[in-house]
Design an enzyme around this catalytic site. Sequence first.
Site, mmCIF file in Angstrom:
data_model
loop_
_atom_site.group_PDB
_atom_site.id
_atom_site.type_symbol
_atom_site.label_atom_id
_atom_site.label_comp_id
_atom_site.label_asym_id
_atom_site.label_seq_id
_atom_site.Cartn_x
_atom_site.Cartn_y
_atom_site.Cartn_z
ATOM 1 N N SER A 191 0.759 -1.060 -0.034
ATOM 2 C CA SER A 191 -0.155 -0.032 -0.097
ATOM 3 C C SER A 191 0.776 1.370 0.067
ATOM 4 C CB SER A 191 -1.008 -0.021 1.286
ATOM 5 O OG SER A 191 -1.457 1.307 1.385
ATOM 6 N N TYR A 204 -2.216 -0.788 10.556
ATOM 7 C CA TYR A 204 -2.068 -1.279 9.186
ATOM 8 C C TYR A 204 -0.924 -1.048 8.210
ATOM 9 C CZ TYR A 204 -4.249 -1.508 4.388
ATOM 10 O OH TYR A 204 -4.435 -1.753 3.266
#
Length: 297
Positions: A191, A204
């Site tokens: 990401s 995360y």
Amino acid sequence: MTDQSTHQDPRSQYPGPESQPGEKIPHPGLTEQMAKEPDHGERTYRGSGRLEGRKALVTGGDSGIGRAVAIAYAREGADVAIVYLPEEEQDAQETARWVSEAGRTVVTIPGDIRDEAFCAELVQRAVDGLGGLDVLVNNAAYQMAQPGGLADITTEQLDRVLKTNLYAMFWITKAALPHLGPGSTIINTSSIQAFDPSPGLLDYATTKAGILNFTKGLAQELTEQGIRVNAVCPGPIWTPLIPATMEEEKVDQFGGDTPLGRAGQPAEMAPAYVFLASQESSYVSGDRIVATGGKLA
């Protein structure tokens, strides 16, 4: 390939944040619960045989990026196994329908990848159902935004994020390796959070940085076996995970801070996964494809 008209302005190719109502849906979130459903390439992706005869396992294959990848792979000629939470059965069956309509074999495997035994089981079920394995896509992930940052991240949440995003990737990849031969590929979903972490997604983001490091290290290890390992690093992508895990005021602005001024769609991510799974990327390993709407990473 995605069937879009040539020379289309990427800023207006899909609607901006104004089309995303500030909604909150129950986790893990189903596609039909979204007021504005994502584009997974159902009506736009056209295959050209780039993955003919390949056998792919995609975790988190029920919706979002996972569904887009499953559809694209099937239309490129691959058989596909998808892994998902039992609560996501409805979405998983919709993904399976699109794979079947492409004329390919589909294997559906519900379960929780936080369980090490299930991770080994799901790989075997994929191999048995597909007749082998050539492509592993570690895509499943868990996040839950915490506006208060580190102070609000409980040990329970940290444990869930780490086990879903990191532990499971180790377990599944380890179980898959005996079935992967020369020419096989592993693709991990990282990401933009790996480079530009949001305070409300600290746990995360940490796992996404770990995924990128895992990708680089494993690629070096598996070179001698002729197996390539790469990552895709998406920016803000419109999936059920967004309204299921973020505050409403963040949802209706989601993606608006990118240079392109909008969130990406799962269909826009699928070509990167196709490229990395295909022979066209034969000289690419230990690398990443960054697709962030113009945000620098």
